[in-house]
Design a protein around this motif. Structure first.
Motif, PDB file in Angstrom:
ATOM      1  N   LEU A  55       0.901  -1.269   0.015  1.00 32.27           N
ATOM      2  CA  LEU A  55       0.052  -0.023   0.038  1.00 32.27           C
ATOM      3  C   LEU A  55       0.812   1.093  -0.006  1.00 32.27           C
ATOM      4  O   LEU A  55       0.558   2.099  -0.676  1.00 32.27           O
ATOM      5  CB  LEU A  55      -0.904  -0.175   1.106  1.00 32.27           C
ATOM      6  CG  LEU A  55      -2.005  -1.158   1.476  1.00 32.27           C
ATOM      7  CD1 LEU A  55      -2.564  -0.919   2.373  1.00 32.27           C
ATOM      8  CD2 LEU A  55      -2.898  -1.177   0.046  1.00 32.27           C
ATOM      9  N   GLY A  56       2.115   1.435   0.736  1.00 34.06           N
ATOM     10  CA  GLY A  56       2.625   2.388   0.667  1.00 34.06           C
ATOM     11  C   GLY A  56       3.694   2.456  -0.717  1.00 34.06           C
ATOM     12  O   GLY A  56       3.918   3.737  -1.070  1.00 34.06           O
ATOM     13  N   ASP A  57       3.877   1.405  -1.138  1.00 37.53           N
ATOM     14  CA  ASP A  57       4.562   1.284  -2.385  1.00 37.53           C
ATOM     15  C   ASP A  57       3.505   1.981  -3.466  1.00 37.53           C
ATOM     16  O   ASP A  57       4.150   2.658  -4.490  1.00 37.53           O
ATOM     17  CB  ASP A  57       4.956   0.038  -2.708  1.00 37.53           C
ATOM     18  CG  ASP A  57       6.061  -0.528  -1.888  1.00 37.53           C
ATOM     19  OD1 ASP A  57       6.695   0.314  -1.444  1.00 37.53           O
ATOM     20  OD2 ASP A  57       6.297  -1.667  -2.356  1.00 37.53           O
ATOM     21  N   ILE A  58       2.345   1.655  -3.483  1.00 37.19           N
ATOM     22  CA  ILE A  58       1.555   2.412  -4.381  1.00 37.19           C
ATOM     23  C   ILE A  58       1.479   3.662  -4.151  1.00 37.19           C
ATOM     24  O   ILE A  58       1.250   4.578  -5.281  1.00 37.19           O
ATOM     25  CB  ILE A  58       0.015   1.659  -4.198  1.00 37.19           C
ATOM     26  CG1 ILE A  58      -0.072   0.091  -4.724  1.00 37.19           C
ATOM     27  CG2 ILE A  58      -0.913   2.367  -5.081  1.00 37.19           C
ATOM     28  CD1 ILE A  58      -1.412  -0.575  -4.254  1.00 37.19           C
ATOM     29  N   GLU A  59       1.221   4.273  -2.994  1.00 41.96           N
ATOM     30  CA  GLU A  59       1.319   5.646  -2.753  1.00 41.96           C
ATOM     31  C   GLU A  59       2.553   6.252  -3.175  1.00 41.96           C
ATOM     32  O   GLU A  59       2.600   7.485  -3.823  1.00 41.96           O
ATOM     33  CB  GLU A  59       1.127   5.829  -1.127  1.00 41.96           C
ATOM     34  CG  GLU A  59      -0.181   5.232  -0.706  1.00 41.96           C
ATOM     35  CD  GLU A  59      -0.151   5.174   0.761  1.00 41.96           C
ATOM     36  OE1 GLU A  59       0.696   5.903   1.351  1.00 41.96           O
ATOM     37  OE2 GLU A  59      -1.249   4.899   1.390  1.00 41.96           O
ATOM     38  N   THR A  60       3.680   5.649  -3.111  1.00 41.85           N
ATOM     39  CA  THR A  60       5.096   6.252  -3.573  1.00 41.85           C
ATOM     40  C   THR A  60       5.234   6.208  -4.807  1.00 41.85           C
ATOM     41  O   THR A  60       5.479   7.173  -5.477  1.00 41.85           O
ATOM     42  CB  THR A  60       6.151   5.407  -2.916  1.00 41.85           C
ATOM     43  OG1 THR A  60       6.132   5.663  -1.352  1.00 41.85           O
ATOM     44  CG2 THR A  60       7.372   6.178  -3.490  1.00 41.85           C
ATOM     45  N   MET A  61       4.611   5.270  -5.545  1.00 40.40           N
ATOM     46  CA  MET A  61       4.712   4.983  -7.002  1.00 40.40           C
ATOM     47  C   MET A  61       3.804   6.228  -7.901  1.00 40.40           C
ATOM     48  O   MET A  61       4.407   6.803  -8.678  1.00 40.40           O
ATOM     49  CB  MET A  61       4.066   3.713  -7.550  1.00 40.40           C
ATOM     50  CG  MET A  61       4.359   3.760  -8.991  1.00 40.40           C
ATOM     51  SD  MET A  61       2.763   4.074  -9.976  1.00 40.40           S
ATOM     52  CE  MET A  61       1.463   2.980  -9.290  1.00 40.40           C
ATOM     53  N   LEU A  62       2.810   6.469  -7.103  1.00 42.36           N
ATOM     54  CA  LEU A  62       2.021   7.629  -7.784  1.00 42.36           C
ATOM     55  C   LEU A  62       2.362   8.979  -7.528  1.00 42.36           C
ATOM     56  O   LEU A  62       2.381   9.861  -8.299  1.00 42.36           O
ATOM     57  CB  LEU A  62       0.452   7.347  -6.974  1.00 42.36           C
ATOM     58  CG  LEU A  62      -0.384   6.332  -7.671  1.00 42.36           C
ATOM     59  CD1 LEU A  62      -1.702   6.212  -7.063  1.00 42.36           C
ATOM     60  CD2 LEU A  62      -0.660   6.332  -9.101  1.00 42.36           C
ATOM     61  N   ALA A  63       3.029   9.084  -6.355  1.00 42.65           N
ATOM     62  CA  ALA A  63       3.752  10.370  -6.119  1.00 42.65           C
ATOM     63  C   ALA A  63       4.669  10.733  -6.857  1.00 42.65           C
ATOM     64  O   ALA A  63       4.945  11.783  -7.406  1.00 42.65           O
ATOM     65  CB  ALA A  63       3.969  10.226  -4.474  1.00 42.65           C
ATOM     66  N   GLU A  64       5.675   9.666  -7.155  1.00 44.57           N
ATOM     67  CA  GLU A  64       6.829   9.915  -7.977  1.00 44.57           C
ATOM     68  C   GLU A  64       6.547   9.745  -9.446  1.00 44.57           C
ATOM     69  O   GLU A  64       7.362  10.292 -10.379  1.00 44.57           O
ATOM     70  CB  GLU A  64       7.928   8.644  -7.665  1.00 44.57           C
ATOM     71  CG  GLU A  64       8.454   8.749  -6.290  1.00 44.57           C
ATOM     72  CD  GLU A  64       9.453   7.946  -6.011  1.00 44.57           C
ATOM     73  OE1 GLU A  64       9.555   6.850  -6.711  1.00 44.57           O
ATOM     74  OE2 GLU A  64       9.994   7.861  -4.716  1.00 44.57           O
ATOM     75  N   SER A  65       5.332   9.357  -9.960  1.00 54.84           N
ATOM     76  CA  SER A  65       4.969   9.305 -11.165  1.00 54.84           C
ATOM     77  C   SER A  65       4.469  10.655 -11.741  1.00 54.84           C
ATOM     78  O   SER A  65       4.454  10.913 -12.845  1.00 54.84           O
ATOM     79  CB  SER A  65       3.887   7.992 -11.529  1.00 54.84           C
ATOM     80  OG  SER A  65       4.654   6.869 -11.378  1.00 54.84           O
ATOM     81  N   VAL A  66       3.879  11.275 -10.922  1.00 55.76           N
ATOM     82  CA  VAL A  66       2.807  12.523 -11.193  1.00 55.76           C
ATOM     83  C   VAL A  66       3.566  13.846 -10.512  1.00 55.76           C
ATOM     84  O   VAL A  66       3.288  13.663  -9.046  1.00 55.76           O
ATOM     85  CB  VAL A  66       1.531  12.293 -11.139  1.00 55.76           C
ATOM     86  CG1 VAL A  66       0.929  13.622 -11.511  1.00 55.76           C
ATOM     87  CG2 VAL A  66       1.039  11.133 -12.218  1.00 55.76           C
ATOM     88  N   PRO A  67       4.306  14.546 -10.927  1.00 54.82           N
ATOM     89  CA  PRO A  67       4.697  15.780  -9.929  1.00 54.82           C
ATOM     90  C   PRO A  67       3.608  16.518  -9.415  1.00 54.82           C
ATOM     91  O   PRO A  67       2.450  16.726  -9.943  1.00 54.82           O
ATOM     92  CB  PRO A  67       5.387  16.532 -10.869  1.00 54.82           C
ATOM     93  CG  PRO A  67       5.931  15.745 -12.277  1.00 54.82           C
ATOM     94  CD  PRO A  67       4.855  14.676 -12.128  1.00 54.82           C
ATOM     95  N   ASP A  68       3.981  17.117  -8.160  1.00 50.25           N
ATOM     96  CA  ASP A  68       2.800  17.635  -7.486  1.00 50.25           C
ATOM     97  C   ASP A  68       2.345  19.090  -8.323  1.00 50.25           C
ATOM     98  O   ASP A  68       1.139  19.435  -7.817  1.00 50.25           O
ATOM     99  CB  ASP A  68       3.376  18.083  -6.150  1.00 50.25           C
ATOM    100  CG  ASP A  68       3.387  17.003  -5.302  1.00 50.25           C
ATOM    101  OD1 ASP A  68       2.837  15.776  -5.608  1.00 50.25           O
ATOM    102  OD2 ASP A  68       4.251  17.097  -4.134  1.00 50.25           O
ATOM    103  N   ASP A  69       3.052  19.519  -8.907  1.00 46.80           N
ATOM    104  CA  ASP A  69       2.603  21.019  -9.688  1.00 46.80           C
ATOM    105  C   ASP A  69       3.452  21.176 -11.009  1.00 46.80           C
ATOM    106  O   ASP A  69       4.002  20.295 -11.434  1.00 46.80           O
ATOM    107  CB  ASP A  69       3.182  22.233  -8.517  1.00 46.80           C
ATOM    108  CG  ASP A  69       4.724  21.901  -8.213  1.00 46.80           C
ATOM    109  OD1 ASP A  69       5.448  21.407  -9.235  1.00 46.80           O
ATOM    110  OD2 ASP A  69       5.093  22.349  -7.049  1.00 46.80           O
TER     111      ASP A  69
END
Length: 128
Positions: A55-69
């Motif tokens: 679950l943490g890896d899913i969150e990390t993958m999405l955060a790293e795949s799409v920049p915040d801004d």
């Protein structure tokens, strides 16, 4: 049959196991295919393993795949990253149901993926 349930998320980006809530929404005699769907444009629904590190890896993958801004939509409400992350996950899944039970594989769970929390989210479970 159409039922809904609410989930309170507590982080901006969060993968949550909602299998128990989906199962409770099914009639005990249901057979067929259910659809689990999020009507929110900044959440996703998927089937995967609900192991805490994954679950943490899913969150990390999405955060790293799409920049915040840096997205055009940010000029409107500042959450383009959330929409794009949810787009990668998808907004719903179809799952076989046998005798009122989700016919998932041994390690499969239904996950709600919050991309713009914390918020209260509504999940729909529907069968024809």
């Amino acid at each position: 049959m159409r039922r809904t349930f609410d989930i309170q998320t507590d982080r901006r980006l969060q993968a949550i196991d909602v299998t128990r809530q989906v199962s409770k929404a099914l009639p005990s005699d249901a057979d067929g295919v259910c659809t689990v769907f999020s009507r929110h444009t900044t959440t996703g629904v998927c089937v995967n393993e609900a192991e805490s590190r994954l679950l943490g890896d899913i969150e990390t993958m999405l955060a790293e795949s799409v920049p915040d801004d840096g997205w055009d939509h940010d000029t409107l409400d500042g959450n383009a990253d959330s929409h794009l992350r949810a787009l990668l996950v998808g907004n719903g899944v179809s799952i076989p149901v046998v005798d009122g039970e989700l016919d998932l594989g041994r390690w499969q769970s239904v996950l709600l993926v919050e991309c713009d929390g914390p918020r209260t989210r509504t999940v729909t479970v529907a069968m024809p």
